[in-house]
Design an enzyme around this catalytic site. Structure first.
Site, PDB file in Angstrom:
ATOM      1  N   SER A 226      -9.567  52.290  34.378  1.00 30.76           N
ATOM      2  CA  SER A 226      -8.536  51.912  35.061  1.00 30.76           C
ATOM      3  C   SER A 226      -9.484  51.320  36.709  1.00 30.76           C
ATOM      4  CB  SER A 226      -7.511  52.864  35.615  1.00 30.76           C
ATOM      5  OG  SER A 226      -6.477  52.592  34.960  1.00 30.76           O
TER       6      SER A 226
ATOM      7  N   LYS B 274      -9.557  47.643  36.600  1.00 30.12           N
ATOM      8  CA  LYS B 274      -8.656  46.856  37.280  1.00 30.12           C
ATOM      9  C   LYS B 274      -8.572  45.884  37.960  1.00 30.12           C
ATOM     10  CE  LYS B 274      -5.324  49.686  34.514  1.00 30.12           C
ATOM     11  NZ  LYS B 274      -4.244  50.829  34.919  1.00 30.12           N
TER      12      LYS B 274
ATOM     13  N   TYR C 157      -7.662  43.506  27.602  1.00 27.86           N
ATOM     14  CA  TYR C 157      -7.732  44.658  28.753  1.00 27.86           C
ATOM     15  C   TYR C 157      -8.348  45.629  28.244  1.00 27.86           C
ATOM     16  CZ  TYR C 157      -5.119  48.339  30.010  1.00 27.86           C
ATOM     17  OH  TYR C 157      -4.951  49.383  30.512  1.00 27.86           O
TER      18      TYR C 157
ATOM     19  N   TYR D  38      -2.670  55.686  41.351  1.00 25.70           N
ATOM     20  CA  TYR D  38      -1.507  55.741  41.211  1.00 25.70           C
ATOM     21  C   TYR D  38      -0.183  57.084  41.852  1.00 25.70           C
ATOM     22  CZ  TYR D  38      -4.886  55.763  37.159  1.00 25.70           C
ATOM     23  OH  TYR D  38      -5.750  54.871  36.258  1.00 25.70           O
TER      24      TYR D  38
ATOM     25  N   VAL E 179      -9.143  56.880  33.723  1.00 30.65           N
ATOM     26  CA  VAL E 179      -9.280  58.035  32.696  1.00 30.65           C
ATOM     27  C   VAL E 179     -10.425  59.010  32.309  1.00 30.65           C
ATOM     28  CG1 VAL E 179      -8.788  57.043  30.956  1.00 30.65           C
ATOM     29  CG2 VAL E 179      -7.285  59.064  31.055  1.00 30.65           C
TER      30      VAL E 179
HETATM   31  N1  GLN Z   1      -7.588  52.887  28.621  1.00 26.53           N
HETATM   32  C1  GLN Z   1      -6.640  53.586  29.747  1.00 26.53           C
HETATM   33  C2  GLN Z   1      -5.178  52.765  28.876  1.00 26.53           C
HETATM   34  O1  GLN Z   1      -5.038  51.586  29.116  1.00 26.53           O
HETATM   35  C3  GLN Z   1      -6.701  53.214  30.779  1.00 26.53           C
HETATM   36  C4  GLN Z   1      -6.305  53.795  32.165  1.00 26.53           C
HETATM   37  C5  GLN Z   1      -6.735  54.922  32.862  1.00 26.53           C
HETATM   38  O2  GLN Z   1      -7.839  54.599  33.021  1.00 26.53           O
HETATM   39  N2  GLN Z   1      -6.058  55.319  33.808  1.00 26.53           N
HETATM   40  O3  GLN Z   1      -4.150  53.697  29.288  1.00 26.53           O
END
Ligand code: GLN
Length: 329
Positions: A68, A71, A193, A245, A263
């Site tokens: 994430s 992003k 993505y 988050y 994650v």
């Molecule tokens: N690849 C993960 C997803 O899209 C990334 C999410 C994350 O890092 N929180 O679910």
């Protein structure tokens, strides 16, 4: 040019590494085997200043998938392509107060809440100007590599596993297409993505990437301007309000610098004009943020008082970073 930061900074990172290594709280992400099999004892920290000062401890050169944290860089690219208004037409700028993969679209417009959650990030990917998905991804990778100051690569295995099992993100894509907030095709957008999520970085890279943001978009080592000062400011603003988050509010209270987590256990935080910090430790708390990464930032922020809203006189950090009698590496 890279130079060593003063010993006090090296010592702070090394001490923190040793203090937090025994912490066994948190769970590994388990939705794909490479994340479920990550070593929970991996822990790396690195700090980089806009002037190229650097210090690191632990497994700071260990690769992890950026997930994430990517992003942030796609958002910066879209700001360059379309400006703030062009982005806000399609994606909001409000904290969702929900988990990163929540299905929450703004009533009336159908916009996802912000570019830092999956729904918003998927739409943001689709807004990168390019003739096809290959070029779109290459541009995103170019932005991330420019911020890291080296050519980054994709962990193809992680990408393939994510793409094969990403039912929830796929559902989010279709849901947003039905709501009119995603106009691009779901599958190619999802591919871009998930490929950006599978880019490999280290905690040291994350520190340099964060330092690039802290420097207003100029990489401290290559001196390349990778984004405008305004884009760096906009992404740091949304990192501050939405980057951790649904733990973003408490993060700002306790740490007080814009941040983004992923994650795989990565955390990156930037303090404008001061430093970028990159951390990596795979076990996650219930909000999906690295347990050791969060705790390390709490402790460092408390010690060095770098909070964005702290009075300048109360800040300990600039003195610690500027006292560079140590010579360059
Ligand atoms: N690849 C993960 C997803 O899209 C990334 C999410 C994350 O890092 N929180 O679910």
């Amino acid at each position: 040019m890279r130079r060593e930061l003063p010993p006090v900074v090296h010592e702070a990172l090394a001490t923190l590494h040793d203090e937090l290594l025994p912490v066994t709280d948190g769970e590994l992400a388990d939705y794909i085997p490479p994340l479920a099999k990550a070593r929970p004892d991996r822990f790396g920290l690195a700090v980089c200043t806009p002037e190229g000062g650097f210090a690191a401890a632990g497994d700071h050169d260990e690769p992890l998938t950026i997930q994430s944290i990517s992003k942030v860089f796609t958002m910066a690219l879209v700001l360059g392509d379309r400006g703030l208004e062009g982005l806000l037409k399609h994606v909001g700028a409000e904290p969702s107060g929900e988990s990163f993969n929540a299905v929450s679209l703004e009533e009336g417009t159908g916009r996802p809440d912000n570019p830092m959650i999956n729904a918003g990030a998927i739409v943001t990917c689709s807004l990168v100007k390019a003739d096809d998905s290959t070029e779109r991804f290459e541009r995103i990778l170019g932005m991330m590599s420019g911020c890291a100051g080296r050519e980054l690569e994709v962990d193809e295995k992680v990408f393939e596993l994510e793409f094969a099992t990403s039912d929830r993100n796929r559902a989010l894509g279709h849901f947003m297409r039905s709501a009119g907030s995603l106009t691009a095709e779901v599958e190619p957008t999802l591919e871009v993505y998930l490929r950006q999520c599978a880019v490999l970085v280290t905690a040291s890279d994350l520190a340099v990437m964060a330092a690039t943001l802290a420097a207003g978009g100029v990489n401290p080592f290559t001196d390349e301007r990778v984004m405008s000062t305004e884009a760096a400011r906009h992404v740091m603003t949304l990192m501050a309000t939405c980057g951790m988050y649904d733990a973003s509010g408490e993060w700002m209270l306790r740490v007080g610098s814009p941040a983004k987590s992923g994650v795989a256990g990565g955390v990156m935080t930037a303090s404008p004009a001061q430093f970028g910090l990159g951390l990596f430790s795979p076990p996650l708390d219930e909000k999906g943020n690295s347990v050791r990464g969060v705790e390390a930032c709490h402790r460092l922020a408390e010690r060095f008082s770098w909070h964005a809203f702290a009075l300048p006189a109360d800040r300990q950090l600039p003195a610690a970073l500027e006292d560079d009698d140590a010579e360059g590496a």
